[in-house]
Design a protein around this motif. Sequence first.
Motif, PDB file in Angstrom:
ATOM      1  N   ALA A 155      -1.502  -5.037  -0.536  1.00 20.24           N
ATOM      2  CA  ALA A 155      -1.580  -4.661   0.874  1.00 20.24           C
ATOM      3  C   ALA A 155      -0.993  -5.721   1.801  1.00 20.24           C
ATOM      4  O   ALA A 155      -0.543  -5.399   2.904  1.00 20.24           O
ATOM      5  N   LEU A 156      -1.000  -6.988   1.379  1.00 19.26           N
ATOM      6  CA  LEU A 156      -0.479  -8.062   2.229  1.00 19.26           C
ATOM      7  C   LEU A 156       1.017  -8.295   2.031  1.00 19.26           C
ATOM      8  O   LEU A 156       1.603  -9.142   2.714  1.00 19.26           O
ATOM      9  N   ASN A 157       1.620  -7.577   1.130  1.00 21.78           N
ATOM     10  CA  ASN A 157       3.059  -7.686   0.906  1.00 21.78           C
ATOM     11  C   ASN A 157       3.803  -7.197   2.155  1.00 21.78           C
ATOM     12  O   ASN A 157       3.565  -6.078   2.625  1.00 21.78           O
ATOM     13  N   PRO A 158       4.710  -8.003   2.732  1.00 23.90           N
ATOM     14  CA  PRO A 158       5.461  -7.541   3.914  1.00 23.90           C
ATOM     15  C   PRO A 158       6.184  -6.219   3.692  1.00 23.90           C
ATOM     16  O   PRO A 158       6.351  -5.422   4.620  1.00 23.90           O
ATOM     17  N   LEU A 159       6.602  -5.974   2.471  1.00 25.98           N
ATOM     18  CA  LEU A 159       7.260  -4.713   2.143  1.00 25.98           C
ATOM     19  C   LEU A 159       6.345  -3.528   2.429  1.00 25.98           C
ATOM     20  O   LEU A 159       6.778  -2.497   2.958  1.00 25.98           O
ATOM     21  N   VAL A 160       5.079  -3.671   2.097  1.00 30.60           N
ATOM     22  CA  VAL A 160       4.110  -2.593   2.301  1.00 30.60           C
ATOM     23  C   VAL A 160       3.867  -2.363   3.789  1.00 30.60           C
ATOM     24  O   VAL A 160       3.748  -1.222   4.250  1.00 30.60           O
ATOM     25  N   TRP A 161       3.815  -3.438   4.561  1.00 28.91           N
ATOM     26  CA  TRP A 161       3.647  -3.303   6.010  1.00 28.91           C
ATOM     27  C   TRP A 161       4.831  -2.567   6.630  1.00 28.91           C
ATOM     28  O   TRP A 161       4.646  -1.704   7.500  1.00 28.91           O
ATOM     29  N   PRO A 339       9.453  -6.029  -3.953  1.00 24.97           N
ATOM     30  CA  PRO A 339       8.691  -5.746  -5.183  1.00 24.97           C
ATOM     31  C   PRO A 339       8.262  -6.991  -5.942  1.00 24.97           C
ATOM     32  O   PRO A 339       7.216  -6.998  -6.608  1.00 24.97           O
ATOM     33  N   ALA A 340       9.055  -8.060  -5.844  1.00 24.39           N
ATOM     34  CA  ALA A 340       8.721  -9.282  -6.578  1.00 24.39           C
ATOM     35  C   ALA A 340       7.500  -9.991  -6.000  1.00 24.39           C
ATOM     36  O   ALA A 340       6.818 -10.731  -6.713  1.00 24.39           O
ATOM     37  N   VAL A 341       7.209  -9.785  -4.718  1.00 23.92           N
ATOM     38  CA  VAL A 341       6.131 -10.528  -4.060  1.00 23.92           C
ATOM     39  C   VAL A 341       4.787 -10.246  -4.721  1.00 23.92           C
ATOM     40  O   VAL A 341       4.050 -11.173  -5.099  1.00 23.92           O
ATOM     41  N   THR A 342       4.449  -8.974  -4.883  1.00 22.55           N
ATOM     42  CA  THR A 342       3.164  -8.618  -5.482  1.00 22.55           C
ATOM     43  C   THR A 342       3.109  -9.000  -6.950  1.00 22.55           C
ATOM     44  O   THR A 342       2.099  -9.544  -7.432  1.00 22.55           O
ATOM     45  N   LEU A 343       4.167  -8.731  -7.690  1.00 24.47           N
ATOM     46  CA  LEU A 343       4.163  -9.024  -9.126  1.00 24.47           C
ATOM     47  C   LEU A 343       4.050 -10.520  -9.390  1.00 24.47           C
ATOM     48  O   LEU A 343       3.319 -10.948 -10.293  1.00 24.47           O
TER      49      LEU A 343
END
Length: 370
Positions: A155-161, A339-343
Amino acid sequence: MQGEGGAPAARAAVMVMVAFGLMTWLLASSLGGPGYFLQLGERSEALPLVREHLGPDIPVWSPIGHDGERFWSLARDPLLLEGQPLADQLDRPAYRAQRIAYPLLAAPWRAGGETALLWGLVITNVLVIGAGTYLTGGLAQARGTRSRFVPYAFALNPLVWLSFLFDLSDALALAGLVAAMWAIHRRRSDLVAVSSVVACLAKETSLLGLLVAAGAARGLPWRQRLALVLPGALAAAGWRAYVLTRPGFHEGGSVREFRLVAFSGYLDVWGHGFPDATDWVYLAVTLSILAFSGYVVALWWRDRRDLLLCASVPYALLTPFLAPVVIDVPINSVRVIGPAVTLVAVYLASRRVSPSRREGLATVGESQQP
């Protein structure tokens, strides 16, 4: 997830959905309704149709708009039955239509009317963010991590925001990618296959992470390697073949999003200078993305067969080759590396598992040897 181990992830998922639901209400009530999330522009292809169905007061936020309007158009006709009239609402019809999973998932909301569909796009993303949070917690648990904070790496991934604020498909693509990684650890080839299809139909670049993970991660049985790649690749290829049969959905002109020479796109953009007073933000975001990409590559080089790093490194390797058309809008670069941020966050958390807790927790490859 089973037993008490899944409780933190479930709580995190509920808290995230409540928080994003509250933000949805606040933004919509103060910024002109759910149409805010479409981020329409004065030159948006779909603007006349949007005003026809939703009224002339729909908010317009920029000259050119963002991608949310295209997903709205596709959600009204996810099977592309209108043909040319629908294609006329899209700047690059075949390219836009290949990312069909999100509009297809939101399409049933239109049964309640045009306004319901507008809300449905946002609510669908909120539900996806909750599911992605839960799956991230499950992935962390499968790797031996019990921290209550790790699920929030989704949820904190900028991509998701960005996906939430602009009605984009990126959150669903990332959720599919995380689900595939979780299913690998759970030894569920059926769920790996389903996740692969969802991720690739949400965003075709998901196939890059799945392909490298399938080819390079240690010790995966061949069934799971195939399940990571083939279902998603075949679904994406089959859907694209269908798209190209629809009237108006031809290849047309293409936008060069990548360069063959690393960093040449950045040199072209930066060569124009930074005359605007706010360009330091632009520069900071761009340099941060490049620095993070280098960090991901360095992590992967040290642990080249870890499943999550293998799935992350393709996105990091893409960033030096971005063309000016992508770099000019920093949120597009975020969408490439996102995608790399969360993983990587889950990987770093699992790397801190103590040796005593690691006993009995084999690596993916070791736990799945036939």
